[in-house]
Scaffold this active site. Sequence first.
Site, PDB file in Angstrom:
ATOM      1  CG  HIS A   1       0.981   7.711  68.605  1.00 45.09           C
ATOM      2  ND1 HIS A   1       0.122   7.848  67.542  1.00 45.09           N
ATOM      3  CD2 HIS A   1       1.761   6.638  68.298  1.00 45.09           C
ATOM      4  CE1 HIS A   1       0.367   6.908  66.647  1.00 45.09           C
ATOM      5  NE2 HIS A   1       1.356   6.175  67.079  1.00 45.09           N
TER       6      HIS A   1
ATOM      7  CB  CYS B   1      -0.129   2.175  66.804  1.00 43.40           C
ATOM      8  SG  CYS B   1       1.059   2.839  65.616  1.00 43.40           S
TER       9      CYS B   1
ATOM     10  CG  HIS C   1       4.807   3.417  69.277  1.00 47.86           C
ATOM     11  ND1 HIS C   1       3.563   3.151  69.759  1.00 47.86           N
ATOM     12  CD2 HIS C   1       4.631   3.912  68.027  1.00 47.86           C
ATOM     13  CE1 HIS C   1       2.664   3.441  68.831  1.00 47.86           C
ATOM     14  NE2 HIS C   1       3.277   3.918  67.784  1.00 47.86           N
TER      15      HIS C   1
ATOM     16  CG  HIS D   1       5.146   7.186  64.648  1.00 45.26           C
ATOM     17  ND1 HIS D   1       5.377   6.123  63.802  1.00 45.26           N
ATOM     18  CD2 HIS D   1       4.118   6.815  65.446  1.00 45.26           C
ATOM     19  CE1 HIS D   1       4.524   5.158  64.086  1.00 45.26           C
ATOM     20  NE2 HIS D   1       3.744   5.536  65.079  1.00 45.26           N
TER      21      HIS D   1
ATOM     22  CG  ASP E   1      10.093  18.406  68.147  1.00 45.98           C
ATOM     23  OD1 ASP E   1      10.067  17.241  67.706  1.00 45.98           O
ATOM     24  OD2 ASP E   1      11.136  19.056  68.319  1.00 45.98           O
ATOM     25  CG  HIS E   2      11.657  15.989  71.341  1.00 43.59           C
ATOM     26  ND1 HIS E   2      11.851  16.479  70.072  1.00 43.59           N
ATOM     27  CD2 HIS E   2      12.700  15.166  71.589  1.00 43.59           C
ATOM     28  CE1 HIS E   2      12.973  15.982  69.578  1.00 43.59           C
ATOM     29  NE2 HIS E   2      13.501  15.173  70.476  1.00 43.59           N
TER      30      HIS E   2
ATOM     31  CD  GLU F   1       1.463   7.124  62.543  1.00 44.73           C
ATOM     32  OE1 GLU F   1       0.808   7.787  63.355  1.00 44.73           O
ATOM     33  OE2 GLU F   1       1.106   6.008  62.118  1.00 44.73           O
TER      34      GLU F   1
HETATM   35 NI    NI Z   1       2.207   4.529  66.079  1.00 45.50          NI
END
Ligand code: NI
Length: 137
Positions: A16, A35, A41, A43, A81-82, A126
Site C-alpha cells: 500500500h 507509508c 511497500h 506489510h 492477499d498479494h 499491520e
Molecule cells: Ni505502510
Amino acid sequence: MPKVTVHRKAHFNAAHRLHNGDWSDARNATVFGKCANPHYHGHNYELIVAVKGEINPVTGFVMDMKVLKDLIEVEIEEKLDHKNLNEEVEEFKTLNPTAENIAVVIWNILRTKIEEQLELSVTLYETPRNFVVYTGE
Ligand code: NI
C-alpha cells in the site's frame, strides 16, 4: 445459553501507499512517514476475526469454525492477499488503505456473511506492535 467469543486468525501480505491527493508531497511525507512512499511497500497483516454469541444447543458451536475459516479465505484473503491495495482493490481507489480503513472494509464484507445475531469484531495487525480493532460502531 452462555455467550462465548470464537476467534479465527488469518494472514495476508499486501502493498500500500498512504496518500492524500489534496496535499503536497512534503505534507504527505510528514503525516504518513514511510507509508507515503510513492513506490509502495508491503506489510504482513495478521487478522483476527472474533464472533460472539450464544452456544447453539444442538451443535455446541457459536459458529462452525470451518465455515468461518472458509469465509475469511474466500472473502478476505483472496481479495487482499498479494495485492496492491491502492491499485487493485476497488474500495481503496478512493479510500486511504490505513489499517483502520482496511479493518472497516473487512468488517463490512464479513458482516453481510455472518448471522445477524452474532456479534462481529475485526482486529488487524499491520505490524507486530501496531493493531486496530473495529466492532461496527
Ligand atoms: Ni505502510
